[in-house]
Design a protein around this motif. Structure first.
Motif, short mmCIF file in Angstrom:
data_model
loop_
_atom_site.label_atom_id
_atom_site.label_comp_id
_atom_site.label_asym_id
_atom_site.label_seq_id
_atom_site.Cartn_x
_atom_site.Cartn_y
_atom_site.Cartn_z
N UNK A 13 0.87 -1.18 0.00
CA UNK A 13 0.00 0.00 0.00
C UNK A 13 0.90 1.22 0.00
N UNK A 14 0.57 2.21 -0.82
CA UNK A 14 1.39 3.43 -0.82
C UNK A 14 0.53 4.62 -1.18
N UNK A 15 0.99 5.80 -0.75
CA UNK A 15 0.30 7.01 -1.17
C UNK A 15 1.34 7.98 -1.73
N UNK A 16 0.88 8.93 -2.52
CA UNK A 16 1.81 9.90 -3.09
C UNK A 16 1.10 10.81 -4.06
N UNK A 17 1.88 11.39 -4.96
CA UNK A 17 1.32 12.30 -5.96
C UNK A 17 1.40 11.67 -7.34
N UNK A 157 7.76 11.53 -4.08
CA UNK A 157 6.66 10.65 -3.70
C UNK A 157 5.80 10.34 -4.90
N UNK A 158 6.45 10.01 -6.00
CA UNK A 158 5.71 9.86 -7.24
C UNK A 158 4.98 8.53 -7.35
N UNK A 159 3.74 8.60 -7.76
CA UNK A 159 3.00 7.40 -8.14
C UNK A 159 2.83 7.48 -9.66
N UNK A 175 14.47 4.27 -9.29
CA UNK A 175 13.89 3.40 -8.26
C UNK A 175 13.70 4.09 -6.92
N UNK A 176 14.56 5.06 -6.61
CA UNK A 176 14.46 5.69 -5.29
C UNK A 176 13.30 6.66 -5.18
N UNK A 177 12.71 7.06 -6.31
CA UNK A 177 11.68 8.10 -6.23
C UNK A 177 10.26 7.55 -6.39
N UNK A 178 10.15 6.34 -6.92
CA UNK A 178 8.81 5.85 -7.26
C UNK A 178 8.17 5.16 -6.06
N UNK A 179 6.96 5.62 -5.70
CA UNK A 179 6.24 5.03 -4.57
C UNK A 179 5.36 3.86 -4.99
N UNK A 218 -2.10 15.12 -8.54
CA UNK A 218 -3.23 14.70 -7.71
C UNK A 218 -2.75 13.78 -6.58
N UNK A 219 -3.31 13.94 -5.37
CA UNK A 219 -2.99 12.96 -4.32
C UNK A 219 -3.66 11.61 -4.65
N UNK A 220 -2.97 10.53 -4.35
CA UNK A 220 -3.49 9.21 -4.74
C UNK A 220 -3.04 8.15 -3.75
N UNK A 221 -3.92 7.16 -3.52
CA UNK A 221 -3.54 6.01 -2.69
C UNK A 221 -3.60 4.77 -3.58
#
Ligand code: PEP
Ligand code: MG
Length: 583
Positions: A13-17, A157-159, A175-179, A218-221
């Protein structure tokens, strides 16, 4: 708040933008304009060209500072395309001549030029076509006012949300930036899902309509336990998911304690539990998750997202690292499985109508002995650094295996003559992933040292159900009696011929499959490193004798529903929950 559903393809589970990846091939509708609008429309195109130039220049400078020269070179090439008067002047002329919008004029000019480039024999020009398309699309995006950002611009916090994310694109993600990853197409065993597992980020695929709804920022889960994607969640939902994420982190901590323990059943039956890897940064995860070496290194990822072929030395360096990181265990390095959904960005790899049934894997290698020999040279030389086993993918016929081995022998002779130090009789195995190979396993077993069941493909080829197509995901059934029969046939043939047999498809990570494959006496399980602790937990809770009895019963069944129910009940009896009943 808006909720979408899809297929949970990499657990978590992750959240981000949202970072919306725009499709490479945009369709632009023809829009007529009046004579009075021509001047303004032309000015709009000039502005979009100028903005694109500035964006590329800024990006190039940033990349140069951080030292990735290959990408900087690509951007230099992009700038040259933007200077090309043929493209820009023709488009401006078209706006006035045909009285059409700037985006339509520019896009049609671009497509005409791409057509000319594609028809050229010279590989240099065909390669320029790739630049032209990328640059042109960015100009169109700027005309449309849609942000066409590149991965260099990702926030922390990229999705990633995309219609599709081919493996070559996924391999380029920082790899370090993708949520988390969300795609509209794909399935649990598509290579996008496999990349997400390798990155240890949650992924939900097959999410219809999501790219048309979200905007970058957009915020996203992403709930890749239940296959849900929530855009602009309420505070209540955000809090609920924060709690779920904490529970999952706790669960992981408990699993992490298993890293040092062997994959042995309660009654003392030991299986090998190794890692599937795609890229070298994953090597660190092998030890962290307690894997017994590498059961599958998908070497084709070394060949993707680049414009040249990796040299023998570059390949040797990669294989050496894998061999050394696997010690004291062995590593199985698979020769390139290109084709299907993984393509070289080279003109010599033509597009096919039916690529999964086409020039894929060993077929491609036998058609291109130059590429194959270079890889085999590197692989053999890597045997000097560890316990390297060589594996050929997609073998469907014994002649194919004999042909591949003949090339291997000739490469060995060549290296020997050159005085290289290498293991002159490494173990050579095959992936059993085509039904004909499973049915012909007895004969194939006489010609190799081990089998690894590639269930991802075995399922798709047995059931005629594309492994990457979310629309027929309901047909892609790992527990179909026909699939299980082929697995049993392969294991029995292997053992009759004193071969060991592993399984390296994604199904092994499903506890129901773990216990069933254990009961079928598979000797090795190989999965993405992050799945290994879960598999180990199931094995350590099971009894081999009982798993064997269970497998006997299941193999008599003809109903998939009954098979699922029986396996779920068997798991419950040993205190393991199947994925469907987890939080
Ligand atoms: C398989 O087919 O099961 C496999 C492990 O290989 P890939 O997913 O790379 O096709
Ligand atoms: Mg396969």
């Amino acid at each position: 708040m808006k909720e979408f559903s899809g297929i949970a393809a990499s657990r978590g589970v992750a959240s981000g933008e949202v970072f919306l990846v725009v499709p490479r091939d945009l369709t632009i509708e023809r829009r007529a304009i009046s004579a009075e609008e021509v001047e303004a429309e032309s000015a709009r195109l000039e502005r979009a060209l100028a903005v694109t130039r500035e964006e590329f220049a800024a990006l190039r400078d940033r990349i140069k500072q951080h030292g990735t020269s290959v990408r900087a070179e690509i951007l230099d090439a992009y700038m040259l395309v933007l200077e090309d008067e043929m493209l820009t002047e023709t488009a401006v002329h078209k706006i006035g001549e045909e009285q059409v919008s700037a985006e339509f004029a520019f896009k049609t000019t671009l497509d005409e030029m791409l057509g000319v480039f594609a028809a050229m024999e010279d590989p240099y020009f065909r390669e320029r076509a790739v630049d032209l398309r990328d640059v042109g699309n960015r100009v169109v995006m700027n005309l449309l006012g849609v942000a066409a950002r590149t991965y260099e611009e990702l926030g922390a916090e990229a999705v990633i949300v995309a219609h599709d994310l081919p493996p070559s694109d996924a391999a380029a993600l920082p790899r370090d930036k993708v949520r988390a990853l969300v795609t509209e197409v794909g399935s649990r065993t598509s290579h996008t899902a496999i990349m997400a597992q390798s990155m240890e980020v949650p992924a939900v695929v097959g999410v219809a309509g999501v790219t048309g709804y979200v905007r970058s920022g957009d915020p996203i889960i992403v709930d890749a336990v239940n296959g849900r994607v929530i855009v602009a969640p309420t505070e209540e939902v955000t809090a609920e998911y924060a709690a779920i994420a904490r529970d999952l982190a706790e669960e992981e901590k408990i699993l992490a304690r298993l890293a040092e323990l062997p994959a042995t059943t309660v009654d003392g039956y030991r299986v090998e539990l190794s890692a599937n890897i795609e890229v070298l940064p994953e090597l660190e995860a092998i030890r962290r998750h307690g894997c017994d070496g590498v059961g599958l290194y998908r070497t084709e990822f070394l060949f993707l997202h680049r414009r040249d072929l990796p040299s023998e030395e570059e390949q040797l360096e990669a294989y050496r690292q894998v061999a050394e990181a696997s010690l004291p265990h062995s590593c199985i390095i698979r020769t390139i499985d290109l084709g299907g959904d993984k393509f070289l960005s080279l003109p010599e790899m033509p597009r096919e109508l039916n690529p999964f049934l086409g020039l894929r894997a060993i077929r491609f290698c036998l058609a291109r002995p130059d590429i194959f020999r270079t890889q085999l040279r590197a692989l053999l030389r890597a045997t000097a650094y560890g316990r390297v086993k060589i594996m050929f993918p997609m073998i469907s016929d014994v002649e194919e295996l004999l042909a591949a081995k003949e090339i291997l022998r000739s490469v060995q002779a060549e290296l020997h003559a050159e005085g290289h130090n290498f293991d002159s009789s490494p173990e050579v195995g095959i992936m059993v992933e085509v039904p004909s190979a499973a049915l012909h396993a007895d004969r194939l077993a006489q010609e190799c040292d081990f089998f690894s069941l590639g269930t991802n493909d075995l399922i798709q080829y047995t059931l005629a159900a594309d492994r990457g197509n979310e629309k027929i995901a309901y047909l892609y059934e790992p527990f179909h009696p026909a699939v299980l029969k082929l697995i049993r046939t392969t294991v029995e043939a292997a053992h009759r011929n004193q071969l060991w047999v592993g399984v390296c498809g994604e199904m092994v990570a499903d506890p129901k499959a773990t216990v069933l494959l254990l009961g079928l006496s598979c000797d090795e399980f190989s999965a993405s490193p992050a799945s290994v602790p879960d598999i180990k937990k199931t094995i350590r809770a099971a009894r081999y004798v009982e798993a064997r009895r269970l497998a006997e019963r299941v193999l008599q069944m003809t109903s998939v529903t009954e098979i699922h129910r029986t396996l779920t009940e068997a798991l419950a009896a040993i205190g393991v929950s199947s994925f469907e009943s987890r939080p």
